[in-house]
Design a protein around this motif. Structure first.
Motif, PDB file in Angstrom:
ATOM      1  N   ALA A 241     -27.864 -48.376 -51.601  1.00 14.51           N
ATOM      2  CA  ALA A 241     -28.611 -47.125 -51.439  1.00 14.51           C
ATOM      3  C   ALA A 241     -28.798 -46.437 -52.785  1.00 14.51           C
ATOM      4  N   THR A 245     -32.445 -45.873 -54.270  1.00 10.05           N
ATOM      5  CA  THR A 245     -32.860 -44.486 -54.509  1.00 10.05           C
ATOM      6  C   THR A 245     -33.333 -44.339 -55.953  1.00 10.05           C
ATOM      7  N   THR A 249     -38.595 -46.146 -52.881  1.00 11.20           N
ATOM      8  CA  THR A 249     -38.757 -47.064 -51.740  1.00 11.20           C
ATOM      9  C   THR A 249     -40.207 -47.562 -51.566  1.00 11.20           C
ATOM     10  N   LEU A 255     -38.014 -49.342 -45.752  1.00  4.88           N
ATOM     11  CA  LEU A 255     -37.157 -48.209 -46.131  1.00  4.88           C
ATOM     12  C   LEU A 255     -37.970 -46.984 -46.504  1.00  4.88           C
ATOM     13  N   HIS A 256     -39.264 -47.168 -46.539  1.00  2.00           N
ATOM     14  CA  HIS A 256     -40.089 -46.115 -47.133  1.00  2.00           C
ATOM     15  C   HIS A 256     -40.075 -44.830 -46.310  1.00  2.00           C
ATOM     16  N   SER A 262     -33.546 -38.703 -50.408  1.00  5.04           N
ATOM     17  CA  SER A 262     -33.805 -40.110 -50.137  1.00  5.04           C
ATOM     18  C   SER A 262     -32.532 -40.947 -50.019  1.00  5.04           C
ATOM     19  N   TYR A 263     -31.437 -40.532 -50.722  1.00  2.00           N
ATOM     20  CA  TYR A 263     -30.227 -41.352 -50.655  1.00  2.00           C
ATOM     21  C   TYR A 263     -29.723 -41.447 -49.219  1.00  2.00           C
ATOM     22  N   THR A 266     -32.089 -43.438 -46.974  1.00  2.00           N
ATOM     23  CA  THR A 266     -32.022 -44.870 -47.314  1.00  2.00           C
ATOM     24  C   THR A 266     -30.723 -45.467 -46.782  1.00  2.00           C
ATOM     25  N   ARG A 269     -30.896 -45.983 -43.007  1.00  2.00           N
ATOM     26  CA  ARG A 269     -31.783 -47.100 -42.655  1.00  2.00           C
ATOM     27  C   ARG A 269     -31.124 -48.441 -43.007  1.00  2.00           C
TER      28      ARG A 269
END
Ligand SMILES: Nc1ncnc2c1ncn2[C@@H]1O[C@H](COP(=O)(O)OP(=O)(O)O)[C@@H](O)[C@H]1O
Ligand SMILES: O=C(O)C1=C[C@@H](OP(=O)(O)O)[C@@H](O)[C@H](O)C1
Length: 324
Positions: A241, A245, A249, A255-256, A262-263, A266, A269
């Motif tokens: 991740a 990050t 992504t 992962l987008h 975002s971390y 991500t 996911r």
């Protein structure tokens, strides 16, 4: 700075080339047998011996894990000083004792000082390459596990060509990116093309192949990869991740997301994907765990492991697999 090291052994039994470099953070013992009573023993944490040495356990247990460390440590062990003491002068049957003083690690791990990575990878590749018989090496693992990065180092060391499955899929479809293929044609079309590409690669030789993170989910892909040797790069999800990050992504459609945090997105996911795929990765012939490498060389964070150190471990594990 150097640290005194508990290292001794009968030099007559040393194999060639003699180990001449010692890691001072680990006590190292060379010799044909481990004496059952020895003042240095309570401090003995790790063992560096060569495989041809005969080990008598005596009172000392030599765990299998320790034995696994041997090859790695034996490759390059920085030594500040080495001195040989002989009992011949006392009129006894000559026994030579080697005492070695190691160099300290650089702050923060200091792999380059401790291990001459380029030398180790070169030697290990030369040793293994004839046993591969041209078989391809397939790197599998989650997105961001380093299949591309480590794969390139491995290919270079073995004199193999490097192949990235995603790139071949893009070329086959004639789209610029995997993200565009997902968007225009959907995931199942992408998976079909991935299988087609793996089928073609399975007829080739001397390739290091970086597969996509999801290639492991279709059994037919395993049939193709079984033509070569498959290696699972097992990287903790937190490290994945962090890496993903850092680069964003955009290129990884599964992962987008457009989130600022975002971390954590991500990570969530990736955890869900690993839940689905974790078992499929264990189909690989060989597992290379970054946590195990870190523990082996005394690093606190898997993020300190260079692609070359990981590639060396790949070669070591392949070597074990081939010898089985
Ligand atoms: N050992 C490593 N140390 C530091 N960064 C790494 C390492 N391996 C990979 N990376 C970085 O992580 C990201 C993902 O790596 P990559 O090789 O593209 O993974 P994969 O091909 O498995 O998706 C890249 O930005 C790469 O530079
Ligand atoms: O895990 C996956 O399903 C995927 C991983 C990607 O490759 P990397 O593992 O090289 O990122 C790429 O094939 C595609 O985005 C799907």
């Amino acid at each position: 700075m150097a640290a005194q090291l508990d290292a001794l052994g009968a030099s007559a039994y040393f194999t060639s080339p003699n180990p001449t470099r010692i890691n001072p953070t680990k006590s190292v013992f060379f010799g044909t047998k481990l004496p059952s009573t020895n003042s240095t023993m309570p401090k003995l944490k790790s063992l560096a011996i060569s495989s041809s040495l005969h080990i008598k356990n005596g009172d000392i247990e030599v765990p299998r894990k320790l034995m696994d460390d041997v090859e790695f440590l034996n490759s390059t062990l920085p030594t500040l000083k080495s001195e040989v003491f002989s009992t011949a002068g006392d009129g006894q049957t000559s026994v030579e004792i080697n005492v070695l003083q190691g160099e300290m690690l650089e702050p923060g791990g200091g792999f380059p000082e401790l291990f001459d990575e380029s030398k180790i990878i070169k030697n290990k590749s030369e040793e293994i390459e004839p046993y591969l018989n041209g078989r391809c090496i397939y790197l599998v693992g989650m997105m961001g596990s380093g299949k591309t990065t480590v794969g390139k180092v491995l290919a270079e060391a073995l004199g193999y060509s490097f192949c990235d499955c995603d790139t071949l899929i893009e070329e086959t479809v004639g789209e610029n990116t995997v993200a565009e293929i997902f968007k225009s044609y959907g995931e199942s079309f992408f998976r079909d093309t991935e299988t087609e590409v793996l089928h073609k690669l399975s007829m080739m030789h001397q390739l290091v192949v970086s597969t996509g993170g999801g290639a492991v989910i279709r059994p037919v892909n395993w049939r193709h990869m079984r033509k070569g040797i498959s290696v699972w790069l097992d990287v903790p999800l937190e490290a994945l991740a962090r890496r993903i990050t850092a680069v964003g992504t955009d290129s990884r459609p599964l992962l987008h997301h457009e989130s600022r945090n975002s971390y954590s997105k991500t990570m969530k996911r990736l955890s869900a994907l690993f839940e689905e795929r974790g078992e499929a990765y264990t189909n690989a012939d060989v597992r290379v765990s970054l946590e195990n490498i870190a523990a082996k060389i005394g690093s606190e964070d898997v993020c300190n492991l260079t692609p070359t150190v990981i590639a060396i471990e790949v070669l070591l594990q392949i070597c074990k697999f081939i010898k089985k």
